[in-house]
Design an enzyme around this catalytic site. Structure first.
Site, PDB file in Angstrom:
ATOM      1  N   TYR A 249       0.848  -1.204   0.000  1.00 30.55           N
ATOM      2  CA  TYR A 249       0.000   0.000   0.000  1.00 30.55           C
ATOM      3  C   TYR A 249       0.880   1.249   0.000  1.00 30.55           C
ATOM      4  O   TYR A 249       1.811   1.353   0.802  1.00 30.55           O
ATOM      5  CB  TYR A 249      -0.908  -0.015   1.230  1.00 30.55           C
ATOM      6  CG  TYR A 249      -1.712   1.262   1.436  1.00 30.55           C
ATOM      7  CD1 TYR A 249      -2.469   1.805   0.400  1.00 30.55           C
ATOM      8  CD2 TYR A 249      -1.718   1.909   2.661  1.00 30.55           C
ATOM      9  CE1 TYR A 249      -3.204   2.960   0.593  1.00 30.55           C
ATOM     10  CE2 TYR A 249      -2.454   3.062   2.862  1.00 30.55           C
ATOM     11  CZ  TYR A 249      -3.205   3.590   1.822  1.00 30.55           C
ATOM     12  OH  TYR A 249      -3.920   4.742   2.001  1.00 30.55           O
ATOM     13  N   CYS A 250       0.597   2.182  -0.925  1.00 26.65           N
ATOM     14  CA  CYS A 250       1.277   3.469  -0.989  1.00 26.65           C
ATOM     15  C   CYS A 250       2.791   3.249  -1.127  1.00 26.65           C
ATOM     16  O   CYS A 250       3.244   2.523  -1.999  1.00 26.65           O
ATOM     17  CB  CYS A 250       0.901   4.310   0.230  1.00 26.65           C
ATOM     18  SG  CYS A 250       1.513   6.009   0.207  1.00 26.65           S
ATOM     19  N   LEU A 251       3.594   3.851  -0.280  1.00 27.73           N
ATOM     20  CA  LEU A 251       5.037   3.691  -0.348  1.00 27.73           C
ATOM     21  C   LEU A 251       5.447   2.232  -0.144  1.00 27.73           C
ATOM     22  O   LEU A 251       6.440   1.762  -0.718  1.00 27.73           O
ATOM     23  CB  LEU A 251       5.703   4.586   0.704  1.00 27.73           C
ATOM     24  CG  LEU A 251       7.224   4.564   0.805  1.00 27.73           C
ATOM     25  CD1 LEU A 251       7.874   4.835  -0.538  1.00 27.73           C
ATOM     26  CD2 LEU A 251       7.683   5.583   1.839  1.00 27.73           C
TER      27      LEU A 251
ATOM     28  N   GLY B 268       3.852  -0.238  -1.364  1.00 22.89           N
ATOM     29  CA  GLY B 268       3.692  -0.853  -2.665  1.00 22.89           C
ATOM     30  C   GLY B 268       4.871  -0.580  -3.578  1.00 22.89           C
ATOM     31  O   GLY B 268       5.295  -1.454  -4.347  1.00 22.89           O
TER      32      GLY B 268
ATOM     33  N   LEU C 248      -1.667  -1.164  -4.038  1.00 23.16           N
ATOM     34  CA  LEU C 248      -2.794  -0.319  -3.657  1.00 23.16           C
ATOM     35  C   LEU C 248      -2.333   1.130  -3.592  1.00 23.16           C
ATOM     36  O   LEU C 248      -1.522   1.486  -2.725  1.00 23.16           O
ATOM     37  CB  LEU C 248      -3.352  -0.757  -2.297  1.00 23.16           C
ATOM     38  CG  LEU C 248      -3.698  -2.239  -2.145  1.00 23.16           C
ATOM     39  CD1 LEU C 248      -4.184  -2.521  -0.729  1.00 23.16           C
ATOM     40  CD2 LEU C 248      -4.737  -2.666  -3.169  1.00 23.16           C
TER      41      LEU C 248
END
Length: 604
Positions: free
Chosen positions: A335-337, A339, A363
């Site tokens: 998720y985010c960083l 990811g 994500l």
């Protein structure tokens, strides 16, 4: 490998001393001594940063100088702007002289979509509508003046436009009691009680600031109200705790799910209250879920780099899972960083350990930072160098700087509307798990944050093949396992068109989802909650590229949560179910370290 081992290891010339294109790296280990003149510069920059909130005055001045010099050399454009201003003034004069019986609200200009400052019905009343339209006309004129000027760099024009917009937002009529009809109506209905309540809210916030307590409603309790899904900490090193969640079904999918959250905030954005928990949702549908919980770094961790996060984080977690669930490929999710880091790790694993991963889910995560949205306004050489000097002295980027940057991106929603609600209307937003998580920020180590800004944002090394891991270049074209990628419509942190660029880089089958909502609310989309929708289009690796505009036209629009679609994706790429573990344990059969959520998530 321990954090101390990472700090003590010799620097790799291929990774630390030069960038991918062979030029010297700007970031230096924080424990490397500076010359006397360098120390003086660093101290001055750090002192200035305390007054500017971490923003570089030089970077801002250079952007305005670029715009002003080109505008001064463009008499035709200045004439055009002058004529436009005169025409708007004439139209405005005609509007205010219109008899009341013929008055038409929003005669000249309407608020932009998403601008809710003037959405109330009271803003259509003539006096207040005139003030709102005058403000919107000024905002429109300044946007024309700061954008589209021939010769000004795109980045500098965006900085000027953003800065001017922030200044105008300060003086919006919605921010003042005498020009906000909703505040005046509340004052009449309550006999001025809203101002008394607002005064008390202000005093409470001042008290909370003095004791370094998050502003707003009382937070949810971690481990009780949020991050409450049952599980055990099965592995710990100096950077992460690995949580395994207890099974909720008799049989489970044989392939485990590993979730790599961002370390900008705490991991439990994906394990909020039970009705909003993505972790609980997966466990109840028969998945064995592991979650990385990052330690909140301090000044002693200043020299931890982005590649150290990969090795001590993703790689260490995968090694532990391989011992706990042997001979099973992993459904890896970031998720985010987190990811972005997962994409780096997965590309390396595809070369070193093929078959280790069954699928990769990203994500709201970017791998190409060319079009990374308004966050890039804070990322240029001047700004990054300024932040490096500030972080070098402190060892970390403090939570206030990180939170402030994100709030500026949505200042109307995150700053001004809150001030109006709390202090002029005398109200308080109802407590929510998402708001509580948002106030639970973390710090960023000096070297890691510098690596992130310089190598990914500023130089785009990952997308262009220059990013090095253990001295070897990382090629995202090595990603060949099936991918499930989610972008969100109103994402100010990872714009969905930027997330979509994974199609250009990975050589994999990709199911791309565009979910309603923003960076957080679009990801936290439980099926039990109404109002969610998404678009989905799958593309095989051997099919032609589909650009974002064409994707929008072709993707099927569906009501409901994308979570269900993700479960179908994972199930279709998993084996026959097996009996669930009767008891959780650490690698090599040892007892778990402690109950979830562990200790790292509780650090401040």
């Amino acid at each position: 490998m321990t954090v101390q081992a990472v700090l003590d290891k010799p620097a790799s010339p291929a990774n630390d001393d030069v960038t991918g294109d062979g030029t010297p790296a700007s970031v230096q280990p924080a424990n490397e001594p500076l010359t006397g003149t360098e120390s003086l510069d660093q101290l001055v920059h750090a002192a200035i940063a305390r007054w500017t909130g971490g923003l570089s005055p030089a970077g801002l001045a250079l952007a305005f100088a670029d715009w002003q010099l080109h505008l001064a050399a463009s008499p035709g454009r200045r004439l055009q702007l002058a004529l436009s201003g005169v025409a708007d003034a004439a139209r405005f004069a005609r509007m205010v002289s219109t008899p009341h019986a013929a008055w038409q609200p929003w005669y000249m200009v309407k608020p932009q979509p998403g601008d809710n400052r003037f959405a109330g019905q009271d803003w259509t009343l003539p006096a207040f509508n005139v003030m709102a339209q005058a403000f919107l006309l000024a905002e429109q004129w300044w946007h024309s003046a700061t954008s589209g000027l021939h010769g000004v760099s795109k980045a500098n024009a965006a900085v000027v436009d953003f800065t001017v917009r922030q200044c105008l937002d300060v003086v919006a009529p919605s921010n003042f009691a005498f020009s906000n009809p909703e505040v005046l109506r509340e004052a009449m209905d309550s006999g001025g009680g809203n101002f008394v309540s607002g005064w008390h809210n202000w005093l409470e916030d001042c008290r909370d600031l003095m004791i370094a307590k998050p502003l707003g409603p009382a937070p949810f309790v971690v481990g009780k109200d949020v991050a409450a899904t049952k599980g055990k900490v099965v592995y710990r090193n100096e950077l992460i705790e690995l949580i395994q969640y207890a099974p909720a079904t008799a049989d489970v999918c044989p392939e485990p799910v590993l979730i790599v959250p961002a370390w900008i905030m705490k991991y439990y954005i994906l394990d909020l209250s039970p009705q909003n928990s993505l972790v609980r949702f997966l466990v109840e549908r028969g998945f064995t879920v592991f979650m990385i919980s990052w330690r909140n770094p301090g000044p002693a961790d200043r020299d931890l780099g982005l590649d150290d996060y990969r090795k001590l984080g993703v790689d260490a977690a995968i090694d532990a899972i391989n011992q706990l669930v042997p001979e099973r490929a992993i459904h890896a999710t970031g998720y985010c960083l987190g990811g972005t880091l997962l994409a780096i790790a997965a590309a390396r694993l595809q070369k070193e350990r093929p078959g280790c991963l069954r699928s990769v889910t990203l994500l709201a995560a970017q791998v190409d930072f060319t079009d990374a949205g308004e966050l890039t306004l804070f990322i240029n050489e001047s700004q990054v160098a300024f932040l490096e000097d500030m972080m070098r002295q402190r060892g970390v980027l403090e939570t206030a700087q990180m939170a402030g940057a994100f709030q500026l991106l949505r200042s109307n929603d995150m700053i001004w509307s809150r001030l109006v609600r709390d202090y002029l209307m005398g109200e308080r937003a109802a407590p929510s798990d998402l708001m509580s998580w948002n106030a639970d920020a973390t710090r960023m180590p000096y070297r890691m944050h510098s690596d992130y800004l310089r190598k990914l944002f500023l130089n785009n090394d990952l997308a262009e093949g220059r990013y090095l891991a253990d001295g070897q270049p990382v090629a995202l074209s090595d990603l060949r396992v099936p991918m499930f990628v989610v972008g969100t419509v109103r994402d100010h942190v990872a714009p969905w068109r930027s997330v979509h660029k994974i199609h250009l880089l990975a050589d994999a089958d990709i199911a791309f989802v565009l979910a309603s909502g923003g960076h957080n609310a679009g990801i936290v989309a439980p099926p039990s909650e109404e109002g969610h929708s998404y678009q989905l289009l799958e593309k095989n690796a051997d099919q032609p590229y589909v650009g974002p505009d064409e994707w929008l036209r072709k993707a099927v629009n569906r009501d409901g949560s994308w979570w269900l679609e993700w479960v179908r994706f994972l199930t279709a790429r998993s084996g026959a179910w097996v009996p669930a573990q009767s008891a959780l344990h650490a690698p090599e059969g040892e007892a778990p370290l402690e109950d979830a959520p562990g200790r790292y998530v509780l650090q401040h």
